[in-house]
Write a protein that holds these residues in place. Structure first.
Motif, PDB file in Angstrom:
ATOM      1  N   GLY A 183       0.849  -1.197   0.000  1.00 23.04           N
ATOM      2  CA  GLY A 183       0.000   0.000   0.000  1.00 23.04           C
ATOM      3  C   GLY A 183       0.877   1.236   0.000  1.00 23.04           C
ATOM      4  O   GLY A 183       2.072   1.169   0.343  1.00 23.04           O
ATOM      5  N   HIS A 184       0.328   2.347  -0.390  1.00 24.10           N
ATOM      6  CA  HIS A 184       1.117   3.582  -0.480  1.00 24.10           C
ATOM      7  C   HIS A 184       1.764   3.950   0.848  1.00 24.10           C
ATOM      8  O   HIS A 184       2.907   4.407   0.893  1.00 24.10           O
ATOM      9  N   LEU A 185       1.030   3.755   1.933  1.00 21.76           N
ATOM     10  CA  LEU A 185       1.580   4.141   3.227  1.00 21.76           C
ATOM     11  C   LEU A 185       2.707   3.224   3.692  1.00 21.76           C
ATOM     12  O   LEU A 185       3.454   3.561   4.606  1.00 21.76           O
ATOM     13  N   GLU A 186       2.864   2.069   3.054  1.00 22.86           N
ATOM     14  CA  GLU A 186       3.988   1.182   3.355  1.00 22.86           C
ATOM     15  C   GLU A 186       5.207   1.493   2.486  1.00 22.86           C
ATOM     16  O   GLU A 186       6.278   0.947   2.699  1.00 22.86           O
ATOM     17  N   CYS A 187       5.052   2.378   1.530  1.00 25.93           N
ATOM     18  CA  CYS A 187       6.152   2.732   0.623  1.00 25.93           C
ATOM     19  C   CYS A 187       7.018   3.793   1.304  1.00 25.93           C
ATOM     20  O   CYS A 187       6.540   4.876   1.635  1.00 25.93           O
ATOM     21  N   PRO A 188       8.313   3.522   1.533  1.00 24.18           N
ATOM     22  CA  PRO A 188       9.190   4.490   2.197  1.00 24.18           C
ATOM     23  C   PRO A 188       9.285   5.822   1.432  1.00 24.18           C
ATOM     24  O   PRO A 188       9.331   6.882   2.038  1.00 24.18           O
ATOM     25  N   THR A 189       9.306   5.758   0.120  1.00 23.19           N
ATOM     26  CA  THR A 189       9.388   6.992  -0.669  1.00 23.19           C
ATOM     27  C   THR A 189       8.127   7.827  -0.477  1.00 23.19           C
ATOM     28  O   THR A 189       8.200   9.052  -0.282  1.00 23.19           O
ATOM     29  N   PHE A 190       6.971   7.180  -0.525  1.00 16.68           N
ATOM     30  CA  PHE A 190       5.713   7.902  -0.341  1.00 16.68           C
ATOM     31  C   PHE A 190       5.658   8.506   1.061  1.00 16.68           C
ATOM     32  O   PHE A 190       5.227   9.643   1.244  1.00 16.68           O
ATOM     33  N   ARG A 191       6.141   7.762   2.062  1.00 20.36           N
ATOM     34  CA  ARG A 191       6.157   8.280   3.438  1.00 20.36           C
ATOM     35  C   ARG A 191       7.061   9.517   3.526  1.00 20.36           C
ATOM     36  O   ARG A 191       6.745  10.472   4.220  1.00 20.36           O
ATOM     37  N   ARG A 192       8.210   9.507   2.817  1.00 22.23           N
ATOM     38  CA  ARG A 192       9.088  10.682   2.803  1.00 22.23           C
ATOM     39  C   ARG A 192       8.388  11.881   2.164  1.00 22.23           C
ATOM     40  O   ARG A 192       8.537  13.008   2.626  1.00 22.23           O
ATOM     41  N   ILE A 193       7.623  11.637   1.113  1.00 21.06           N
ATOM     42  CA  ILE A 193       6.882  12.728   0.445  1.00 21.06           C
ATOM     43  C   ILE A 193       5.883  13.337   1.427  1.00 21.06           C
ATOM     44  O   ILE A 193       5.811  14.562   1.578  1.00 21.06           O
ATOM     45  N   ILE A 194       5.124  12.479   2.095  1.00 23.75           N
ATOM     46  CA  ILE A 194       4.134  12.956   3.061  1.00 23.75           C
ATOM     47  C   ILE A 194       4.833  13.736   4.181  1.00 23.75           C
ATOM     48  O   ILE A 194       4.383  14.812   4.592  1.00 23.75           O
ATOM     49  N   GLY A 195       5.953  13.220   4.668  1.00 19.99           N
ATOM     50  CA  GLY A 195       6.703  13.918   5.720  1.00 19.99           C
ATOM     51  C   GLY A 195       7.204  15.277   5.248  1.00 19.99           C
ATOM     52  O   GLY A 195       7.162  16.256   6.001  1.00 19.99           O
ATOM     53  N   ALA A 196       7.671  15.346   4.012  1.00 21.83           N
ATOM     54  CA  ALA A 196       8.164  16.620   3.477  1.00 21.83           C
ATOM     55  C   ALA A 196       7.034  17.637   3.355  1.00 21.83           C
ATOM     56  O   ALA A 196       7.218  18.815   3.654  1.00 21.83           O
ATOM     57  N   VAL A 197       5.860  17.187   2.969  1.00 21.57           N
ATOM     58  CA  VAL A 197       4.710  18.091   2.879  1.00 21.57           C
ATOM     59  C   VAL A 197       4.310  18.553   4.277  1.00 21.57           C
ATOM     60  O   VAL A 197       4.068  19.744   4.515  1.00 21.57           O
ATOM     61  N   MET A 198       4.271  17.621   5.219  1.00 21.67           N
ATOM     62  CA  MET A 198       3.880  17.969   6.592  1.00 21.67           C
ATOM     63  C   MET A 198       4.863  18.952   7.227  1.00 21.67           C
ATOM     64  O   MET A 198       4.452  19.836   7.980  1.00 21.67           O
ATOM     65  N   SER A 199       6.161  18.833   6.905  1.00 19.22           N
ATOM     66  CA  SER A 199       7.166  19.723   7.492  1.00 19.22           C
ATOM     67  C   SER A 199       7.254  21.061   6.773  1.00 19.22           C
ATOM     68  O   SER A 199       7.899  21.983   7.245  1.00 19.22           O
TER      69      SER A 199
END
Length: 148
Positions: free
Chosen positions: A115-131
């Motif tokens: 799933g997308h939330l298990e993808c490390p790259t996708f998690r980095r994207i979400i983290g970058a947006v949140m920060s």
């Protein structure tokens, strides 16, 4: 001598914008009609060049206020080179951000994670947006009204 002024409908046709946009630009002080023939606004043919400059400015991301400041009181272009360089730098940043976003979307679409939330790259994207490290620009929703 024949009247060389152009009717608002002709200006709209040649410039590829609705007459409502011309009236809006007039309200904003970006263009000025030469007068009226009956109820219809008339414009000097030079307005077509001015409208092309406005369209170019808009496509580069300048606001109408910024574009308005790019014209001298006599109507001639007066564009500060620093303003152009700053906008070019802004466009470079946008291009880089969009490139990262494009590459991230392609990776996420092809990622073998369950799933997308298990993808490390996708998690980095979400983290970058949140920060706030990655800016998410609001886009116009299809069907939503837009300003000229």
């Amino acid at each position: 001598m024949p009247d060389l002024d152009l009717d608002i409908a002709e200006v709209a046709r040649r410039a590829g914008v609705p007459a409502s946009t011309l009236r809006y630009y007039e309200e904003r002080g970006l263009i000025v009609p030469t007068g009226r023939r009956g109820l219809r606004r008339q414009y000097d043919p030079a307005v077509l060049e001015r409208l092309a400059l406005i369209a170019l400015g808009r496509s580069a991301g300048f606001s109408l206020d910024e574009i308005g400041r790019m014209f001298a009181p006599d109507g001639r272009p007066r564009i500060d080179p620093r303003t152009l360089l700053d906008k070019a730098d802004e466009l470079d940043r946008t291009i880089r951000e969009l490139g990262v976003l494009r590459d991230s979307l392609r990776h996420t679409a092809a990622c073998p994670a369950p799933g997308h939330l298990e993808c490390p790259t996708f998690r980095r994207i979400i983290g970058a947006v949140m920060s706030g490290a990655v800016t998410v620009r609001a886009r116009r929703t299809p069907g939503a009204p837009s300003r000229p």
